[in-house]
Design a protein around this motif. Sequence first.
Motif, PDB file in Angstrom:
ATOM      1  N   ASN A 152       0.853  -1.093  -0.538  1.00  0.00           N
ATOM      2  CA  ASN A 152      -0.164   0.281  -0.498  1.00  0.00           C
ATOM      3  C   ASN A 152       1.223   1.619   0.290  1.00  0.00           C
ATOM      4  OD1 ASN A 152      -2.322  -1.445  -0.150  1.00  0.00           O
ATOM      5  ND2 ASN A 152      -3.060  -1.229   1.838  1.00  0.00           N
ATOM      6  N   GLU A 153       2.012   1.239   0.661  1.00  0.00           N
ATOM      7  CA  GLU A 153       2.954   1.725   0.299  1.00  0.00           C
ATOM      8  C   GLU A 153       3.229   2.551  -1.088  1.00  0.00           C
ATOM      9  OE1 GLU A 153       6.309   0.831   3.380  1.00  0.00           O
ATOM     10  OE2 GLU A 153       5.144   1.945   5.281  1.00  0.00           O
ATOM     11  N   ALA A 154       3.672   1.275  -1.253  1.00  0.00           N
ATOM     12  CA  ALA A 154       4.228   1.795  -2.520  1.00  0.00           C
ATOM     13  C   ALA A 154       2.940   2.232  -3.903  1.00  0.00           C
ATOM     14  CB  ALA A 154       4.852   0.333  -3.677  1.00  0.00           C
ATOM     15  N   THR A 155       1.834   1.566  -3.299  1.00  0.00           N
ATOM     16  CA  THR A 155       0.587   1.776  -4.950  1.00  0.00           C
ATOM     17  C   THR A 155       0.671   3.660  -4.368  1.00  0.00           C
ATOM     18  OG1 THR A 155      -0.078   0.058  -4.374  1.00  0.00           O
ATOM     19  CG2 THR A 155      -1.277   1.912  -5.175  1.00  0.00           C
ATOM     20  N   ALA A 156       0.437   4.107  -2.702  1.00  0.00           N
ATOM     21  CA  ALA A 156       0.473   5.271  -2.077  1.00  0.00           C
ATOM     22  C   ALA A 156       1.117   6.381  -3.223  1.00  0.00           C
ATOM     23  CB  ALA A 156       0.577   5.291  -0.933  1.00  0.00           C
ATOM     24  N   GLN A 157       2.641   6.124  -3.119  1.00  0.00           N
ATOM     25  CA  GLN A 157       4.018   6.170  -2.989  1.00  0.00           C
ATOM     26  C   GLN A 157       3.719   7.322  -4.842  1.00  0.00           C
ATOM     27  OE1 GLN A 157       7.604   4.476  -2.367  1.00  0.00           O
ATOM     28  NE2 GLN A 157       8.728   5.597  -3.617  1.00  0.00           N
ATOM     29  N   SER A 158       3.258   6.144  -5.321  1.00  0.00           N
ATOM     30  CA  SER A 158       3.234   5.684  -7.069  1.00  0.00           C
ATOM     31  C   SER A 158       2.031   6.571  -7.447  1.00  0.00           C
ATOM     32  CB  SER A 158       2.589   4.521  -7.598  1.00  0.00           C
ATOM     33  OG  SER A 158       3.722   3.919  -7.396  1.00  0.00           O
ATOM     34  N   MET A 159       0.948   6.632  -6.747  1.00  0.00           N
ATOM     35  CA  MET A 159       0.043   8.110  -6.821  1.00  0.00           C
ATOM     36  C   MET A 159      -0.065   9.148  -7.028  1.00  0.00           C
ATOM     37  SD  MET A 159      -2.474   6.063  -8.136  1.00  0.00           S
ATOM     38  CE  MET A 159      -1.533   5.062  -8.560  1.00  0.00           C
ATOM     39  N   ALA A 160       1.498   9.510  -5.505  1.00  0.00           N
ATOM     40  CA  ALA A 160       1.410  10.950  -5.081  1.00  0.00           C
ATOM     41  C   ALA A 160       2.420  11.274  -6.733  1.00  0.00           C
ATOM     42  CB  ALA A 160       2.333  10.809  -4.155  1.00  0.00           C
ATOM     43  N   ALA A 161       3.170  10.432  -6.329  1.00  0.00           N
ATOM     44  CA  ALA A 161       4.462  11.055  -8.317  1.00  0.00           C
ATOM     45  C   ALA A 161       3.581  11.087  -8.660  1.00  0.00           C
ATOM     46  CB  ALA A 161       5.424  10.018  -8.190  1.00  0.00           C
ATOM     47  N   ALA A 162       2.784  10.352  -9.939  1.00  0.00           N
ATOM     48  CA  ALA A 162       2.065  10.051 -10.747  1.00  0.00           C
ATOM     49  C   ALA A 162       1.361  11.489 -11.106  1.00  0.00           C
ATOM     50  CB  ALA A 162       1.126   9.199 -11.238  1.00  0.00           C
ATOM     51  N   ASP A 163       0.964  12.076 -10.155  1.00  0.00           N
ATOM     52  CA  ASP A 163       0.428  13.727  -9.977  1.00  0.00           C
ATOM     53  C   ASP A 163      -0.775  13.484 -10.994  1.00  0.00           C
ATOM     54  OD1 ASP A 163      -0.483  16.160  -8.901  1.00  0.00           O
ATOM     55  OD2 ASP A 163       0.743  17.598 -10.443  1.00  0.00           O
ATOM     56  N   VAL A 164      -1.545  12.450 -10.611  1.00  0.00           N
ATOM     57  CA  VAL A 164      -3.489  12.871 -11.449  1.00  0.00           C
ATOM     58  C   VAL A 164      -4.227  12.657 -10.599  1.00  0.00           C
ATOM     59  CG1 VAL A 164      -4.489  10.898 -12.641  1.00  0.00           C
ATOM     60  CG2 VAL A 164      -2.291  10.795 -12.690  1.00  0.00           C
ATOM     61  N   PRO A 165      -4.774  13.963 -10.552  1.00  0.00           N
ATOM     62  CA  PRO A 165      -5.893  14.376  -9.522  1.00  0.00           C
ATOM     63  C   PRO A 165      -6.273  13.921  -9.980  1.00  0.00           C
ATOM     64  CG  PRO A 165      -5.034  16.395 -11.181  1.00  0.00           C
ATOM     65  CD  PRO A 165      -4.507  15.004 -11.362  1.00  0.00           C
ATOM     66  N   ASP A 166      -7.415  13.823 -10.879  1.00  0.00           N
ATOM     67  CA  ASP A 166      -9.031  13.068 -10.878  1.00  0.00           C
ATOM     68  C   ASP A 166      -8.792  11.267 -11.486  1.00  0.00           C
ATOM     69  OD1 ASP A 166      -7.395  13.011 -13.740  1.00  0.00           O
ATOM     70  OD2 ASP A 166      -8.749  13.968 -14.461  1.00  0.00           O
ATOM     71  N   LEU A 167      -7.652  10.279 -10.074  1.00  0.00           N
ATOM     72  CA  LEU A 167      -7.866   9.626 -10.780  1.00  0.00           C
ATOM     73  C   LEU A 167      -9.364   8.426 -10.301  1.00  0.00           C
ATOM     74  CD1 LEU A 167      -6.216   6.904 -12.200  1.00  0.00           C
ATOM     75  CD2 LEU A 167      -4.859   6.700  -9.596  1.00  0.00           C
ATOM     76  N   ASP A 168      -9.947   8.019 -10.189  1.00  0.00           N
ATOM     77  CA  ASP A 168     -10.614   7.863 -10.187  1.00  0.00           C
ATOM     78  C   ASP A 168     -10.727   6.692  -9.139  1.00  0.00           C
ATOM     79  OD1 ASP A 168     -13.473   4.888 -10.391  1.00  0.00           O
ATOM     80  OD2 ASP A 168     -13.982   6.935 -10.869  1.00  0.00           O
ATOM     81  N   ASP A 169     -11.643   6.892  -7.915  1.00  0.00           N
ATOM     82  CA  ASP A 169     -11.370   6.083  -6.219  1.00  0.00           C
ATOM     83  C   ASP A 169     -11.653   4.877  -6.758  1.00  0.00           C
ATOM     84  OD1 ASP A 169     -10.494   8.660  -5.242  1.00  0.00           O
ATOM     85  OD2 ASP A 169     -13.162   8.687  -4.446  1.00  0.00           O
ATOM     86  N   ASP A 170     -12.352   4.491  -7.449  1.00  0.00           N
ATOM     87  CA  ASP A 170     -12.791   2.515  -8.100  1.00  0.00           C
ATOM     88  C   ASP A 170     -11.419   2.337  -8.400  1.00  0.00           C
ATOM     89  OD1 ASP A 170     -15.179   2.839  -7.056  1.00  0.00           O
ATOM     90  OD2 ASP A 170     -16.465   2.443  -9.051  1.00  0.00           O
ATOM     91  N   PHE A 171     -10.801   2.948  -9.210  1.00  0.00           N
ATOM     92  CA  PHE A 171      -9.299   2.068  -9.762  1.00  0.00           C
ATOM     93  C   PHE A 171      -8.548   2.499  -8.697  1.00  0.00           C
ATOM     94  CE2 PHE A 171      -5.203   3.385 -12.128  1.00  0.00           C
ATOM     95  CZ  PHE A 171      -5.829   1.872 -12.839  1.00  0.00           C
ATOM     96  N   ARG A 172      -8.259   3.929  -7.845  1.00  0.00           N
ATOM     97  CA  ARG A 172      -7.420   3.447  -7.126  1.00  0.00           C
ATOM     98  C   ARG A 172      -7.407   2.531  -5.981  1.00  0.00           C
ATOM     99  NH1 ARG A 172      -4.963   8.434  -5.531  1.00  0.00           N
ATOM    100  NH2 ARG A 172      -5.761  10.390  -6.826  1.00  0.00           N
ATOM    101  N   GLN A 173      -8.616   1.524  -5.397  1.00  0.00           N
ATOM    102  CA  GLN A 173      -9.292   0.900  -5.032  1.00  0.00           C
ATOM    103  C   GLN A 173      -9.132  -0.575  -4.971  1.00  0.00           C
ATOM    104  OE1 GLN A 173     -10.685   0.740  -1.973  1.00  0.00           O
ATOM    105  NE2 GLN A 173     -10.543  -1.342  -1.509  1.00  0.00           N
ATOM    106  N   ALA A 174      -9.369  -0.387  -6.561  1.00  0.00           N
ATOM    107  CA  ALA A 174      -8.961  -2.062  -7.211  1.00  0.00           C
ATOM    108  C   ALA A 174      -7.451  -1.886  -7.318  1.00  0.00           C
ATOM    109  CB  ALA A 174      -9.609  -1.991  -8.508  1.00  0.00           C
TER     110      ALA A 174
END
Length: 454
Positions: free
Chosen positions: A57-79
């Motif tokens: 989960n740390e790896a995923t969170a780190q990547s989401m922050a670095a990717a800087d995609v503010p409108d990334l779908d919440d369902d996709f994050r949850q997947a």
Amino acid sequence: MVVNNLYQAKTDDVAASMEFSDDFIAQVLHDIYRRGKAQSPTDLSPELFRAILRRFNEATAQSMAAADVPDLDDDFRQALRHSNEVFSAFKVHRMQSDMARLLTDSNGDLKPFNQWANDVLPIASHQCGAWLRTEYDTAVIRAHQAADWQQFLREADVLPNLKWMPSTSPNPGADHQLFWNTVRPINDPFWNEHRPGDRWNCKCSLTSTDEPCTATPSSDKASNPQPGLDSNPGTDGAVFAQSHPYFPKSCASCSFYKPGFKDTLRSVFTNRAKDCYNCPYINACISRMSSDGFKLEHNFKNGGKLYVHPDIDKDKADYKDMKRICLQLAKMGHEVRMTPRLHCKSEEYKQIYGSLIGTKYENKCPDFSVDGVFYEYEGFVKPWNKKKVGHMLSHGLQQSSRVVINNTKGCSDRFIRKAVMARIHLPGQEVNEVWIYEKGNVRLFYKDRKFYYN
């Protein structure tokens, strides 16, 4: 070993790369050994599962922050997070199964704990060391690429093509070099067969472009995706593919798959296809490990979580201070659980404090755990005097080798150091960590024979 060969890990890299403390691994081994052969293959260690899940989960969170995609779908994050849960469950299952096979000797007798622990240490070292590091690093890359792919889809009307960018590795492999600078439409079948990130620790990347397409390069088996990486996380929302060796080859060979009679008949006639990320049986196992009575109160993007047990005594004088301490530790990225006082003979005690059974702290109920390791918080009863520091340390160390003491009155670090040193030199006394809580903040003061203060 299959995974060792897959990750291309060197034996001499493994032991020096442990991702968890020796104390945590010892607790997990005691728990596995205590349950012995009687345990079900799917009776996974909740502490180990949560500790490994937190890494992914740390790896995923780190990547989401670095990717800087503010409108990334919440369902996709949850997947993506759910795929971390499933992968972690299969990883722990593989680790425990390999260890359980070594519980008995050639005569079928249970080995003494120390002998067995020595036999399974290489398994723990690989699974929690070099292998976990490789998986973590690749998860960071793959989750970032998943977020990028979602952005590519949104921009496809303006930038319809994707370009394979050269690796940033100082020593790139030859298997991907033939694909460098290839430009193909985003919906081209080529991307279903080859992508950056389909090799372990691949440092190639994609970028969206309106450059003209190039010819599709020819390839051979040597350039095919590696097991566990032959899927596109940007379309299926799974960091790793089901072809990874941790996963079963089919539902029939899966320890988690326990269908009823009707389900068995249905699978015979429908030729049930493996779908681990949407399997109700593995989901039920994950739910059991997550629903241990604790309530999730805070969930931070860096993977940190704060759980509070409903039976905890919120009327205790030091509850608010302890809650602040635990919240700060969770904000640092740790999984923190505020634990209740329980009768040592109860089943719930075994569920929450099972890793303490067989240790000097058996029957104790420490105040909270951090990443599966228990800590005790000690406040003081007014009026204040310096002797209270020694009292807090002595009382706290009876509950755990890791303590947090209240220093709101501002006793000097030099004085506290003397008090800690006095306890370290007591026969049979374990002092692994000492933290200081003062003016609403918590800080590390002592760990692994080293003091941290100005």
